[in-house]
Scaffold this motif. Structure first.
Motif, PDB file in Angstrom:
ATOM      1  N   ALA A  93       8.259  -7.422  -2.915  1.00  0.00           N
ATOM      2  CA  ALA A  93       6.866  -7.131  -1.821  1.00  0.00           C
ATOM      3  C   ALA A  93       6.915  -8.942  -2.497  1.00  0.00           C
ATOM      4  O   ALA A  93       5.571  -9.455  -2.070  1.00  0.00           O
ATOM      5  N   LEU A 312       1.103  -0.561  -4.024  1.00  0.00           N
ATOM      6  CA  LEU A 312       1.156  -1.704  -3.095  1.00  0.00           C
ATOM      7  C   LEU A 312       0.614  -0.668  -1.499  1.00  0.00           C
ATOM      8  O   LEU A 312       0.079  -1.176  -0.765  1.00  0.00           O
ATOM      9  N   THR A 316      -2.768  -2.447   0.289  1.00  0.00           N
ATOM     10  CA  THR A 316      -2.660  -2.615   1.316  1.00  0.00           C
ATOM     11  C   THR A 316      -3.080  -1.828   2.352  1.00  0.00           C
ATOM     12  O   THR A 316      -2.790  -2.437   4.238  1.00  0.00           O
TER      13      THR A 316
END
Lengths: 344, 344
Positions: A93, A312, A316
């Motif tokens: 990422a 994550l 997000t």
DNA sequence: TACCTGAACTGAAACATTTCAAACTTACCC
DNA sequence: GGGTAAGTTTGAAATGTTTCAGTTCAGGTA
């Protein structure tokens, strides 16, 4: 004009003869700037040795590019394998990983968390000293993406990733029972550590469901889960008269098992003949031990990777849902429990 | 007025009815603000749940509160012990530690260094893949405080901390010679790693100074310094006809030695009778191995602590002088080389 | 020729702090 | 009651980015 200072976008802009907005565009949206200027700006950057100031970037953009993992015990390779899994996911990422170590001390954990909050990290992965500690709720209240690693949290107030420790305890003790042991010690502590508690619960469950006498499953508490504590548990065990002594020990982790093994062998006893030993985690060194160690394997890297993906997602994905991932542990039988070890 | 946002100094100032300069003073120079206002500000802070934004602090103050360590191999506990030493020193100086892992890959190392530069860390500690790599010179040129750990750098262009690897090689092989071995293998690689190279040099030096035939010190190269490579070296060794086979092996680190040990025992040979083994580093697991491992001990934590002190000196002391610290390794003899191991 | 369009670039505001000179208070002394 | 020193507090500038509403300009269309 840039005497000693490290160059800024402004300097690059001046050198390339463009505005500083353009320099920023070259870094963040290269597609909107013409090839010719982009080229010019890039040359200026490398000539000046420009390095973007991450603090300023983060301040303005409001978003950091780091994840953090607060591990429970830096002396245990298990956690480094977990960290490695996290790191791989972070790398994918394009994020950095901050690794901290609470050393099983609540105060230290709190200090680390406070600092991470100040850094405004994107997300925090943690194997907490105590999953019920109020400072974890505080994190949640603040909305910092967080996932608990190697522990399941009762409430679904955050994500967590772990193996089924109760099951782990069951398969370890079931294996020992199958090998014919009738007095078994459980070694581990402090019991306040959920990992220890649940492995013990699993051990007791299967023991009783096999119709054994609960008194024949002996709990030998330790202060910590370290090699040294394993050795001292070994002393206590070796000190028992042979007929009182259990014929097998299930240790709450591999460090303990390794220390125990060392001590038992040093005392002139044989493994597994005089004492069979099962560890937990299946760290790399388990296989290389004095007597290769039977252990309950956790998918260590996988644990870390999954945790990172969850954090994550929380960071997000606007419609993120908290999830409790549970992996299944697996027994790896080696010579420490199986007489006349065959190559497996 | 602070809808959802995390509160800033400005909000605290408003809540406490003071200027924002005063709030800053409460944090950074509490002695200049009167007890009464300080109290008021502190209450406002905790009521609002204020957490200072480190990016903004750093941007303005120009100085970061973190150190970084780029380790060479995360699977080797040796480096984690070094990191632990660094962490302790960092904690004393009230700094955070960023831990990165290059995994022996130059490209990865470069990525990490670049990011650390962007973060404007106070100093960088590194066990480099290649101490001669140009990106290290680049760091020096930029004036970033840096110290090389576990490697001595020829030029005195920066500080470094290491043990005397040549001496380490000498004492390992001297010990084997004393035990009566006349054919010895050196296992390790790649030779481009300075640690490996110098340990080999030391081994050869002492071997020849003892009047032995250089051909009887056999170099068995490996790809990396891992347990798996140790096993594969073991296969190669065990495959040799008994009279060609060395009677002792000196491994460039403990992981290798552990893998070798595992393989040799698995092949039905005895340690130390058929093959004596010496490792290097004396990681905690060396003592707990199948046969407790003789090893050349490095003062691991001390290495880290010393390195951290050097980097802090460079970062804060205007008339800092670069120094090359060298520690002395020490042989720890255990059963893998000494028949009929006595408790030592 | 006048107008429009889109691509490329610009400039200023905003981010959350720290710093520091200046301003304001007290308290004290002569 | 004026002066001074010490102790507090203030306000604005500065840090290095990103972002975004504008501006410019070349080229095309009517």
């Amino acid at each position: 004009m840039l005497n000693g200072r490290t160059p800024s976008v402004k300097d690059v802009a001046a050198a390339a003869g463009v505005s500083l907005g353009t320099v920023s565009n070259v870094m963040n949206r290269p597609e909107v700037v013409s090839a010719r200027t982009r080229e010019r700006v890039e040359r200026a950057m490398s000539e000046l040795g420009f390095v973007r100031n991450e603090s300023a970037r983060q301040l303005r953009a409001g978003t950091s590019r780091t994840l953090a993992y607060v591990m429970l015990d830096g002396t245990n390779p298990f956690f480094h394998d977990v960290a490695q899994g996290i790191e791989l996911a972070a790398e994918d990422a394009d994020l950095s990983l901050f690794i901290c170590n609470s050393n099983s001390r609540l105060a230290r954990e709190e200090v680390h968390l406070d600092r991470l909050l100040q850094q405004r990290v994107q997300g925090i992965l943690i194997t907490p000293v105590d999953p019920a500690a109020p400072h974890l709720d505080e994190l949640i209240r603040r909305g910092v993406p967080m996932v608990i690693v190697d522990r399941i949290r009762n409430a679904d107030s955050c994500c967590s990733v772990a193996v089924d420790d109760v099951l782990g305890g069951r398969i370890a003790v079931e294996h020992l029972a199958e090998q014919g042991h009738t007095r078994v010690a459980f070694i581990g502590g402090p019991e306040s550590l959920g990992q220890v508690h649940e492995r013990l619960v699993g051990a007791r469950e299967i023991w009783e469901s096999l119709g054994r006498d609960p008194d024949d499953l002996i709990y030998l508490p330790t202060e910590t889960l370290s090699v040294a504590e394993g050795r001292s548990a070994g002393e206590r065990l070796a000190g028992l008269p042979a007929r009182r002594r259990p014929t097998a020990a299930f240790c709450a982790n591999d460090l303990l098992a390794l220390g125990l093994l060392q001590q038992i062998i040093g005392a002139g006893l044989r493994v597994p003949e005089d004492l069979a030993i099962v560890g937990f985690d299946d760290i790399e060194f388990a296989a290389a031990a004095a007597v290769p160690l039977t252990s309950v394997r956790q998918p260590r890297q996988e644990l870390g990777r999954a945790a990172a993906q969850l954090v994550l997602d929380e960071a997000t994905n606007p419609d993120h849902r908290h999830r409790q991932l549970q992996f299944t542990p697996e027994l790896v039988a080696r010579a420490s429990t199986v007489k006349r070890a065959r190559a497996l």
